[in-house]
Write a protein that holds these residues in place. Structure first.
Motif, PDB file in Angstrom:
ATOM      1  N   VAL A  69      36.770  38.450  39.291  1.00  0.00           N
ATOM      2  CA  VAL A  69      35.651  37.503  39.308  1.00  0.00           C
ATOM      3  C   VAL A  69      34.395  38.155  39.868  1.00  0.00           C
ATOM      4  O   VAL A  69      33.286  37.943  39.360  1.00  0.00           O
ATOM      5  CB  VAL A  69      36.034  36.248  40.128  1.00  0.00           C
ATOM      6  CG1 VAL A  69      34.812  35.417  40.451  1.00  0.00           C
ATOM      7  CG2 VAL A  69      37.053  35.422  39.389  1.00  0.00           C
ATOM      8  N   ARG A  70      34.564  38.968  40.894  1.00  0.00           N
ATOM      9  CA  ARG A  70      33.401  39.566  41.558  1.00  0.00           C
ATOM     10  C   ARG A  70      32.736  40.656  40.736  1.00  0.00           C
ATOM     11  O   ARG A  70      31.518  40.769  40.735  1.00  0.00           O
ATOM     12  CB  ARG A  70      33.833  40.162  42.907  1.00  0.00           C
ATOM     13  CG  ARG A  70      34.133  39.121  43.941  1.00  0.00           C
ATOM     14  CD  ARG A  70      34.698  39.730  45.198  1.00  0.00           C
ATOM     15  NE  ARG A  70      33.778  40.695  45.784  1.00  0.00           N
ATOM     16  CZ  ARG A  70      34.143  41.602  46.674  1.00  0.00           C
ATOM     17  NH1 ARG A  70      35.382  41.685  47.048  1.00  0.00           N
ATOM     18  NH2 ARG A  70      33.257  42.434  47.161  1.00  0.00           N
ATOM     19  N   PHE A  71      33.521  41.483  40.064  1.00  0.00           N
ATOM     20  CA  PHE A  71      32.961  42.686  39.451  1.00  0.00           C
ATOM     21  C   PHE A  71      32.969  42.684  37.922  1.00  0.00           C
ATOM     22  O   PHE A  71      32.470  43.620  37.319  1.00  0.00           O
ATOM     23  CB  PHE A  71      33.709  43.923  39.964  1.00  0.00           C
ATOM     24  CG  PHE A  71      33.561  44.111  41.442  1.00  0.00           C
ATOM     25  CD1 PHE A  71      32.330  44.417  41.996  1.00  0.00           C
ATOM     26  CD2 PHE A  71      34.646  43.945  42.288  1.00  0.00           C
ATOM     27  CE1 PHE A  71      32.192  44.578  43.366  1.00  0.00           C
ATOM     28  CE2 PHE A  71      34.510  44.109  43.657  1.00  0.00           C
ATOM     29  CZ  PHE A  71      33.282  44.423  44.193  1.00  0.00           C
ATOM     30  N   ASN A  72      33.522  41.672  37.308  1.00  0.00           N
ATOM     31  CA  ASN A  72      33.559  41.602  35.861  1.00  0.00           C
ATOM     32  C   ASN A  72      32.724  40.405  35.417  1.00  0.00           C
ATOM     33  O   ASN A  72      33.143  39.253  35.546  1.00  0.00           O
ATOM     34  CB  ASN A  72      35.011  41.466  35.376  1.00  0.00           C
ATOM     35  CG  ASN A  72      35.122  41.491  33.877  1.00  0.00           C
ATOM     36  OD1 ASN A  72      34.137  41.679  33.163  1.00  0.00           O
ATOM     37  ND2 ASN A  72      36.340  41.290  33.386  1.00  0.00           N
ATOM     38  N   ALA A  73      31.556  40.684  34.872  1.00  0.00           N
ATOM     39  CA  ALA A  73      30.659  39.600  34.461  1.00  0.00           C
ATOM     40  C   ALA A  73      31.237  38.808  33.292  1.00  0.00           C
ATOM     41  O   ALA A  73      30.911  37.637  33.107  1.00  0.00           O
ATOM     42  CB  ALA A  73      29.296  40.169  34.080  1.00  0.00           C
ATOM     43  N   ALA A  74      32.105  39.421  32.502  1.00  0.00           N
ATOM     44  CA  ALA A  74      32.695  38.744  31.345  1.00  0.00           C
ATOM     45  C   ALA A  74      34.056  38.129  31.680  1.00  0.00           C
ATOM     46  O   ALA A  74      34.821  37.799  30.779  1.00  0.00           O
ATOM     47  CB  ALA A  74      32.850  39.735  30.200  1.00  0.00           C
ATOM     48  N   SER A  75      34.352  37.955  32.960  1.00  0.00           N
ATOM     49  CA  SER A  75      35.643  37.416  33.366  1.00  0.00           C
ATOM     50  C   SER A  75      35.779  35.965  32.921  1.00  0.00           C
ATOM     51  O   SER A  75      34.851  35.170  32.999  1.00  0.00           O
ATOM     52  CB  SER A  75      35.783  37.491  34.893  1.00  0.00           C
ATOM     53  OG  SER A  75      36.976  36.875  35.298  1.00  0.00           O
ATOM     54  N   GLY A  76      36.953  35.633  32.448  1.00  0.00           N
ATOM     55  CA  GLY A  76      37.223  34.269  32.011  1.00  0.00           C
ATOM     56  C   GLY A  76      37.809  33.401  33.112  1.00  0.00           C
ATOM     57  O   GLY A  76      38.142  32.239  32.876  1.00  0.00           O
ATOM     58  N   LEU A  77      37.947  33.946  34.308  1.00  0.00           N
ATOM     59  CA  LEU A  77      38.525  33.191  35.416  1.00  0.00           C
ATOM     60  C   LEU A  77      37.480  32.260  36.021  1.00  0.00           C
ATOM     61  O   LEU A  77      36.315  32.619  36.171  1.00  0.00           O
ATOM     62  CB  LEU A  77      39.039  34.137  36.495  1.00  0.00           C
ATOM     63  CG  LEU A  77      40.224  35.007  36.104  1.00  0.00           C
ATOM     64  CD1 LEU A  77      40.510  36.030  37.184  1.00  0.00           C
ATOM     65  CD2 LEU A  77      41.446  34.150  35.866  1.00  0.00           C
TER      66      LEU A  77
END
Length: 157
Positions: free
Chosen positions: A132-140
């Protein structure tokens, strides 16, 4: 000097028994104070071994950490926080909780190190928080992850 005046001369006045009880009470208060200072400043691992104090301490730590994580999740859901700062705040609170409860310096550990330690149950959740913190495309969703963190804190044994 006539003998009849000697009946008016008396010895020293005796002390009241209240002074004795006051001295005993102050001594007990002083002993309890020093025991409190000793317990409050003793190393955390030793404090955990004291039956009543250790259980109460763990309960207070668990309550505070769960309340902090819930507040972060609520702020995210209300729109006060973006996903990255909210994930970072939940990660910080969770790692602080893990250190206080287990003594493992979780703030400085990588996910692989966490997975190989005594706090391995928290590794998947910490991995989600890193995503969540480092992946801007995270689906969480940070709201779901913060709820999972709160449940982990409440169920930590």
């Amino acid at each position: 000097m006539p003998d009849d005046l000697l009946r008016h001369v008396i010895g020293p006045t005796p002390y009241s028994s209240w002074w004795l009880w006051l001295a005993i009470a102050l001594t007990v208060v002083l002993i309890v104070f020093y025991l409190g200072v000793f317990v409050a400043t003793s190393p955390r691992r030793r404090l955990r071994t004291v039956p009543v104090v250790g259980a109460a301490r763990d309960r207070v730590i668990r309550y505070r950490a769960a309340r902090a994580v819930r507040a972060i999740g609520d702020r995210y859901r209300a729109g006060d926080l973006d996903a990255e700062p909210a994930g970072e705040a939940v990660d910080r609170e969770l790692r602080r909780f893990l250190r206080q409860v287990s003594g493992v310096r979780a703030e400085y550990m990588q996910i692989d190190d966490v997975a190989n330690s005594e706090i391995a149950a928290a590794a998947p959740l910490l991995a989600n928080l890193v995503d969540v913190r480092f992946n801007a495309a995270s689906g969480l969703d940070v709201g779901v992850v913060s709820h999972d963190a709160e449940e982990l804190i409440r169920s930590w044994a």
